[in-house]
Design a protein around this motif. Sequence first.
Motif, short mmCIF file in Angstrom:
data_model
loop_
_atom_site.label_atom_id
_atom_site.label_comp_id
_atom_site.label_asym_id
_atom_site.label_seq_id
_atom_site.Cartn_x
_atom_site.Cartn_y
_atom_site.Cartn_z
N GLY A 104 58.46 36.80 35.61
CA GLY A 104 59.15 36.75 36.90
C GLY A 104 58.59 37.79 37.86
N VAL A 105 58.29 38.98 37.34
CA VAL A 105 57.67 40.02 38.16
C VAL A 105 56.31 39.54 38.65
N LEU A 106 55.57 38.91 37.76
CA LEU A 106 54.25 38.41 38.11
C LEU A 106 54.32 37.41 39.27
N GLU A 107 55.36 36.59 39.27
CA GLU A 107 55.51 35.61 40.35
C GLU A 107 55.73 36.28 41.70
N VAL A 108 56.53 37.35 41.73
CA VAL A 108 56.76 38.00 43.03
C VAL A 108 55.50 38.74 43.48
N MET B 27 56.85 28.05 42.77
CA MET B 27 56.74 27.84 44.23
C MET B 27 58.03 28.26 44.93
N GLU B 28 59.18 28.05 44.26
CA GLU B 28 60.46 28.35 44.90
C GLU B 28 60.59 29.85 45.18
N ILE B 29 60.12 30.70 44.26
CA ILE B 29 60.19 32.14 44.48
C ILE B 29 59.38 32.52 45.71
N LYS B 30 58.20 31.96 45.85
CA LYS B 30 57.36 32.24 47.01
C LYS B 30 58.06 31.82 48.30
N GLU B 31 58.71 30.66 48.26
CA GLU B 31 59.43 30.16 49.44
C GLU B 31 60.62 31.06 49.78
#
Length: 224
Positions: free
Chosen positions: A37-41, A1-5
């Motif tokens: 990590g790439v998947l999260e972005v 969630m933090e990456i999205k924020e």
Amino acid sequence: MEIKENILELKNEIKKYSPNPENVILLPTTKYVDASGVLEVVHAGCVVVGENRVQALEDKKKALENLGIEDIRWHFIGNLQKNKVKYIAPYIEMIHSVNKISLASEIDKRAKQNNRRIKVLLEVNISSEESKEGYSIERLHEELPDLLKLENIEICGLMTMAPLTKEEKVIRKVFSDLKELKNELNKTHFNGGLIELSMGMTNDYKIALSEGATILRVGSKIFK
């Protein structure tokens, strides 16, 4: 969630600091994260991703394709060795670090072999730092006629890195000088075809935005 924020915060700051926010690409740089990590972005809405090592790019691309993720638009942002160009030429969307005619010629050759035209940025060492890669303005002017003869690359902008300093005036001058160079080259050689300014990283992206950056290479701000 933090990456999205973090990505949402950056997108809001693009709207705040850029005179033309609709033209700005946020480029998450994934040097210090793995494929997850790439998947999260990607899940946070960024389909353009920057990587600075060929082997890491190949590994992450393959891992993501195994998960069914095939629509990432990869940008190569690191120092690129000529003998590595062949590995990324079939799919790379843009190469940010063209800093000599020999590298540009190799990209042109490999693009032709893959029946492609690859977008590139010319890396300029505006601050003339000995520790940095990139064209001096003088050498750029010397090599431009030969660069313009290459038919399978599309030179679409300039890239630079500002010095590591807290002096805003110094950083701002580097970015404004790159913008001036872009404007000059558009008049003399490109007829307005240079549209991208890849400048600004985690520590100076707000200044870069206000000076007209169109591509922000941001890593640690996203993945902190």
